[in-house]
Design an enzyme around this catalytic site. Structure first.
Site: not given
Ligand code: NAP
Length: 415
Positions: A252, A286
């Site tokens: 997602e 999102c």
């Molecule tokens: P993110 O930076 O992609 O992080 C999401 C998760 O992935 C966190 O637990 C993060 O851990 C982990 N992560 C980061 N880098 C990683 C890597 N290289 N390998 C493995 N895991 C890794 O996203 P965010 O800033 O937390 O959230 C915002 C994003 O989520 C937005 O783009 C939003 O649109 C999306 N979102 C989508 C939905 C949907 O239903 N489509 C719902 C909610 C949010 P750390 O925090 O430890 O870095």
């Protein structure tokens, strides 16, 4: 009142709260204070979580659906009973306003209720083969150990939406929450423990940085499934990682929703709709409206009314009475928003309201409305905050083309 003594801050592995390889602070983004120190996970802890989930899987998969359903139902009931405490926790570590946080907790609890009901209704299929001499039977089996990775914007909702179906199906899980908002995830695991989830069925690790340990777990032959919610950028990396062992993954990812206002729209209703679509969760969703396309004939009136509604929002720490926009989750996230606005202004955007970061502590960014040209750079990015760029159009076909001019395809709004 949030009682810090109640907070779980350790890793949860094999039915025990355990220490990890170090600790990191969790901040309250509305004033920068430290709420708690949580344990972090290294190789030893991540391997132990995988092992625990792997060992627990065969027994858990064999349990009666009714048994799993009742645990999930109990977890739902505890979450609802403790919703005020949990909402305060979400608001404190994420920065969102308490009304949004309370809404999130109730929404999050619903995933436990829904999947408790679905647990006893797993369907299959039975057919005759086309040749008529065979029977085809389709049954659904739990896939095994599932790695669940969640973002910071809905720390409760994203955790229960993943844990609920996985344990309902008979899978065991390892939850890896975002490092900015781990306390809510820990509180949810604590609820599941109190609801009677057997040891090893749910585990929680908080490696930081996330990449190397997530990669390690994805390359472990005992892990069978990945469920990720987060940015498209990280999702792309993880799909590649999951491909190495060809494991199943659900993604997602990000969004960049268009919000189209046609020339015959009721302007007041459209403004109300946009306030919801843009400002739910402080713009950090999102599904948030990010690119606003308004017909030229009504653009001036719409922009004036919308900018007025945005400027009247009360920006304050999430738990302050009357707060309508809280802090962003961190200074880093707040600065990303500010940089996108700067980029937009450099590209010719006019600031209708907001756009100036307030003095003082906290990761606050004000409600901001920009009027921009259709080629403005800001339209290409997911602005995860209270910023709304408005573009005008002249024909419906042009509006459709503009709305579709994006790599993202999550949701769209039309008035
Ligand atoms: P993110 O930076 O992609 O992080 C999401 C998760 O992935 C966190 O637990 C993060 O851990 C982990 N992560 C980061 N880098 C990683 C890597 N290289 N390998 C493995 N895991 C890794 O996203 P965010 O800033 O937390 O959230 C915002 C994003 O989520 C937005 O783009 C939003 O649109 C999306 N979102 C989508 C939905 C949907 O239903 N489509 C719902 C909610 C949010 P750390 O925090 O430890 O870095």
């Amino acid at each position: 009142m949030l009682c810090l003594m109640q907070l779980k801050t350790d890793l949860y592995i094999d039915g025990k709260w355990v220490k990890g390889n170090g600790s990191v602070p969790v901040y309250d983004p509305s004033d920068g204070s430290v709420i708690a120190e949580i344990q972090t996970a290294g190789e030893k802890e991540c391997d132990a979580a995988v092992e625990a989930a792997y060992r627990a899987f065969p027994e858990w998969a064999k349990t009666a659906p009714r048994y799993r359903a009742e645990i999930l139902r109990k977890a739902f009931e505890i979450m609802v009973a403790e919703a005020d405490f949990l909402a305060e926790l979400v608001s404190k570590e994420n920065g969102k306003v308490i009304t949004d946080a309370k809404g999130e907790i109730l929404y999050a609890a619903e995933f436990f209720r829904w999947f408790s009901e679905e647990t006893v209704r797993v369907q299959g299929d039975f057919r005759k083969s086309p040749s008529g001499d065979k029977r085809i039977l389709v049954t659904h089996q739990p896939i095994g150990v599932s790695l669940l990775i969640t973002p910071w914007n809905f720390p409760a909702g994203m955790a229960t939406r993943k844990i609920g179906p996985a344990i309902a199906a008979g899978c065991t899980v390892i939850l890896k929450p975002a490092i900015e908002t781990p306390l809510t995830a820990m509180a949810i695991i604590d609820i599941l423990e109190r609801a009677g989830v057997p040891k090893g069925v749910v585990n929680l690790v908080t490696p930081t940085p996330a990449g190397p340990m997530v990669s390690r777990m994805l390359h472990d032959a005992r892990v069978m499934n990945l469920s990720f919610t987060g940015s498209t950028e990280v999702g792309r990396v993880l799909i590649k990682e999951a491909a190495d062992r060809v494991i199943r993954c659900s993604m997602e990812l990000g969004g960049n929703a268009p919000f189209v206002v046609l020339d015959d729209a009721n302007i007041d209703e459209a403004v109300k709709g946009l306030m919801l679509a843009k400002m739910r969760n402080g713009g950090a969703a999102c599904t948030a409206a990010n690119r606003i396309y308004v017909h030229k004939k009504i653009a001036a009136e719409f922009t004036t009314k919308f900018a007025k509604a945005m400027s009247e929002l009360k920006m304050a720490p999430g738990r302050e009475a009357g707060a309508q926009l809280g802090a962003s989750v961190s200074i880093k996230e707040r600065d990303k928003i500010a940089q996108l606005v700067e980029l937009s202004v450099k590209g010719g955007a006019k600031v209708e309201t907001g756009g100036v970061m307030p003095e003082g502590p906290g990761a606050f960014y004000p409600p901001t409305v920009l009027t921009v040209d259709k080629s403005n750079e800001i339209l290409k990015y997911e602005v995860f905050g209270p910023v709304a760029p408005i573009v005008t159009f002249e024909t419906d076909d042009e509006a459709i083309a503009l709305a579709n001019d994006s790599d993202f395809g999550l949701i769209s709004y039309v008035y």
